[in-house]
Design a protein around this motif. Structure first.
Motif, PDB file in Angstrom:
ATOM      1  N   LEU A  16      47.761  42.340  28.035  1.00  0.00           N
ATOM      2  CA  LEU A  16      47.571  43.393  28.999  1.00  0.00           C
ATOM      3  C   LEU A  16      46.320  44.152  28.518  1.00  0.00           C
ATOM      4  N   LEU A  17      46.084  44.344  27.231  1.00  0.00           N
ATOM      5  CA  LEU A  17      45.082  45.294  26.726  1.00  0.00           C
ATOM      6  C   LEU A  17      44.082  44.513  26.918  1.00  0.00           C
ATOM      7  N   SER A  18      43.695  43.296  26.983  1.00  0.00           N
ATOM      8  CA  SER A  18      42.567  42.227  26.848  1.00  0.00           C
ATOM      9  C   SER A  18      42.286  42.388  28.544  1.00  0.00           C
ATOM     10  N   MET A  19      43.054  42.519  29.376  1.00  0.00           N
ATOM     11  CA  MET A  19      42.798  42.592  30.930  1.00  0.00           C
ATOM     12  C   MET A  19      41.883  43.959  31.102  1.00  0.00           C
ATOM     13  N   VAL A  20      42.142  44.836  30.439  1.00  0.00           N
ATOM     14  CA  VAL A  20      41.613  46.058  30.504  1.00  0.00           C
ATOM     15  C   VAL A  20      40.223  46.314  29.970  1.00  0.00           C
ATOM     16  N   SER A  21      40.272  45.462  28.835  1.00  0.00           N
ATOM     17  CA  SER A  21      38.972  45.205  28.362  1.00  0.00           C
ATOM     18  C   SER A  21      37.919  44.233  29.138  1.00  0.00           C
ATOM     19  N   HIS A  22      38.466  43.576  29.793  1.00  0.00           N
ATOM     20  CA  HIS A  22      37.687  43.093  30.914  1.00  0.00           C
ATOM     21  C   HIS A  22      37.000  43.739  31.865  1.00  0.00           C
ATOM     22  N   ALA A  23      38.025  44.830  32.497  1.00  0.00           N
ATOM     23  CA  ALA A  23      37.559  45.942  33.312  1.00  0.00           C
ATOM     24  C   ALA A  23      36.502  46.754  32.893  1.00  0.00           C
ATOM     25  N   LYS A  26      33.267  44.940  33.217  1.00  0.00           N
ATOM     26  CA  LYS A  26      32.713  45.020  34.313  1.00  0.00           C
ATOM     27  C   LYS A  26      32.154  46.353  34.629  1.00  0.00           C
ATOM     28  N   TRP A  27      32.785  47.321  34.241  1.00  0.00           N
ATOM     29  CA  TRP A  27      32.548  48.680  34.369  1.00  0.00           C
ATOM     30  C   TRP A  27      31.107  48.995  33.766  1.00  0.00           C
ATOM     31  N   THR A  28      30.855  48.562  32.342  1.00  0.00           N
ATOM     32  CA  THR A  28      29.297  48.658  31.708  1.00  0.00           C
ATOM     33  C   THR A  28      28.441  47.725  32.366  1.00  0.00           C
ATOM     34  N   GLN A  29      28.726  46.888  33.217  1.00  0.00           N
ATOM     35  CA  GLN A  29      27.634  46.011  33.867  1.00  0.00           C
ATOM     36  C   GLN A  29      27.580  46.441  35.398  1.00  0.00           C
ATOM     37  N   GLY A  30      28.312  47.531  35.455  1.00  0.00           N
ATOM     38  CA  GLY A  30      27.954  48.193  36.959  1.00  0.00           C
ATOM     39  C   GLY A  30      28.638  47.397  38.225  1.00  0.00           C
ATOM     40  N   GLU A  31      29.516  46.609  37.780  1.00  0.00           N
ATOM     41  CA  GLU A  31      30.508  45.885  38.788  1.00  0.00           C
ATOM     42  C   GLU A  31      31.661  47.070  39.139  1.00  0.00           C
ATOM     43  N   ILE A  33      32.310  50.747  39.940  1.00  0.00           N
ATOM     44  CA  ILE A  33      31.712  51.970  40.292  1.00  0.00           C
ATOM     45  C   ILE A  33      32.907  53.106  40.230  1.00  0.00           C
ATOM     46  N   GLY A  34      32.723  54.305  39.723  1.00  0.00           N
ATOM     47  CA  GLY A  34      34.149  55.008  39.661  1.00  0.00           C
ATOM     48  C   GLY A  34      34.735  54.913  38.172  1.00  0.00           C
ATOM     49  N   ASN A  35      35.870  55.127  38.265  1.00  0.00           N
ATOM     50  CA  ASN A  35      36.798  54.839  37.096  1.00  0.00           C
ATOM     51  C   ASN A  35      37.514  53.497  37.224  1.00  0.00           C
ATOM     52  N   ILE A  36      37.835  53.141  35.999  1.00  0.00           N
ATOM     53  CA  ILE A  36      38.470  51.826  35.763  1.00  0.00           C
ATOM     54  C   ILE A  36      39.790  51.638  36.341  1.00  0.00           C
ATOM     55  N   ILE A  37      40.406  52.779  36.623  1.00  0.00           N
ATOM     56  CA  ILE A  37      41.669  52.705  37.171  1.00  0.00           C
ATOM     57  C   ILE A  37      41.765  52.278  38.696  1.00  0.00           C
ATOM     58  N   ASP A  38      40.616  52.746  39.120  1.00  0.00           N
ATOM     59  CA  ASP A  38      40.474  52.434  40.777  1.00  0.00           C
ATOM     60  C   ASP A  38      40.345  50.873  40.666  1.00  0.00           C
ATOM     61  N   TRP A  39      39.739  50.357  39.805  1.00  0.00           N
ATOM     62  CA  TRP A  39      39.790  48.802  39.880  1.00  0.00           C
ATOM     63  C   TRP A  39      41.154  48.192  39.923  1.00  0.00           C
ATOM     64  N   TYR A  40      42.122  48.757  39.652  1.00  0.00           N
ATOM     65  CA  TYR A  40      43.460  48.008  39.581  1.00  0.00           C
ATOM     66  C   TYR A  40      44.146  48.830  40.661  1.00  0.00           C
ATOM     67  N   VAL A  41      43.988  50.093  41.135  1.00  0.00           N
ATOM     68  CA  VAL A  41      44.739  50.569  42.192  1.00  0.00           C
ATOM     69  C   VAL A  41      44.200  50.107  43.411  1.00  0.00           C
ATOM     70  N   MET A  42      42.891  50.081  43.862  1.00  0.00           N
ATOM     71  CA  MET A  42      42.478  50.101  45.184  1.00  0.00           C
ATOM     72  C   MET A  42      43.069  48.680  45.764  1.00  0.00           C
ATOM     73  N   LYS A  43      43.220  47.558  45.020  1.00  0.00           N
ATOM     74  CA  LYS A  43      43.636  46.492  45.777  1.00  0.00           C
ATOM     75  C   LYS A  43      44.845  45.992  44.775  1.00  0.00           C
ATOM     76  N   PRO A  44      45.976  46.325  45.141  1.00  0.00           N
ATOM     77  CA  PRO A  44      47.085  45.984  44.366  1.00  0.00           C
ATOM     78  C   PRO A  44      47.713  44.544  44.171  1.00  0.00           C
ATOM     79  N   ARG A  45      47.332  43.923  45.488  1.00  0.00           N
ATOM     80  CA  ARG A  45      47.440  42.431  45.588  1.00  0.00           C
ATOM     81  C   ARG A  45      46.710  41.542  44.233  1.00  0.00           C
ATOM     82  N   ALA A  46      45.382  41.867  44.329  1.00  0.00           N
ATOM     83  CA  ALA A  46      44.715  41.283  43.307  1.00  0.00           C
ATOM     84  C   ALA A  46      45.286  41.863  42.000  1.00  0.00           C
ATOM     85  N   THR A  47      45.527  42.868  41.740  1.00  0.00           N
ATOM     86  CA  THR A  47      46.132  43.272  40.445  1.00  0.00           C
ATOM     87  C   THR A  47      47.344  42.752  40.061  1.00  0.00           C
TER      88      THR A  47
END
Length: 95
Positions: A16-23, A26-31, A33-47
């Motif tokens: 699980l921690l390494s999943m966050v490191s992947h996010a 992606k955040w450092t590469q500009g993929e 935008i906003g905070n990392i939590i949005d990456w997981y919350v915005m699309k719950p099915r993909a998460t």
């Protein structure tokens, strides 16, 4: 019972921690935008798909005997890689 002991818990947490490191990557590469939590919350099915892929991969590695001792560096890296790769399932485009 191999999946429900302290050693297995360590490997699941590493995944699980390494999943966050992947996010974070992606955040450092500009993929992301906003905070990392949005990456997981915005699309719950993909998460959920990514978390299930991570837990399934770690569980399979534990049951096959590949992950059984978290003091061995290669096993830590294997668990890390499983989680990191599982988060690639969570490809939502720019969020």
């Amino acid at each position: 019972m191999e999946l429900f002991n302290n050693t297995s818990l360590v490997f699941f947490l590493i995944g699980l921690l390494s999943m966050v490191s992947h996010a974070i990557k992606k955040w450092t590469q500009g993929e992301i935008i906003g905070n990392i939590i949005d990456w997981y919350v915005m699309k719950p099915r993909a998460t959920l798909g990514a978390v299930l892929a991570c837990m399934g991969g770690i569980g399979t590695a534990i049951l096959s005997g590949a992950l059984n001792d978290y003091t061995i560096g290669a096993q830590l890296l294997a668990a890390w890689g499983i989680g990191y790769a599982a988060d690639t399932v969570n490809s939502q485009g720019v969020v």
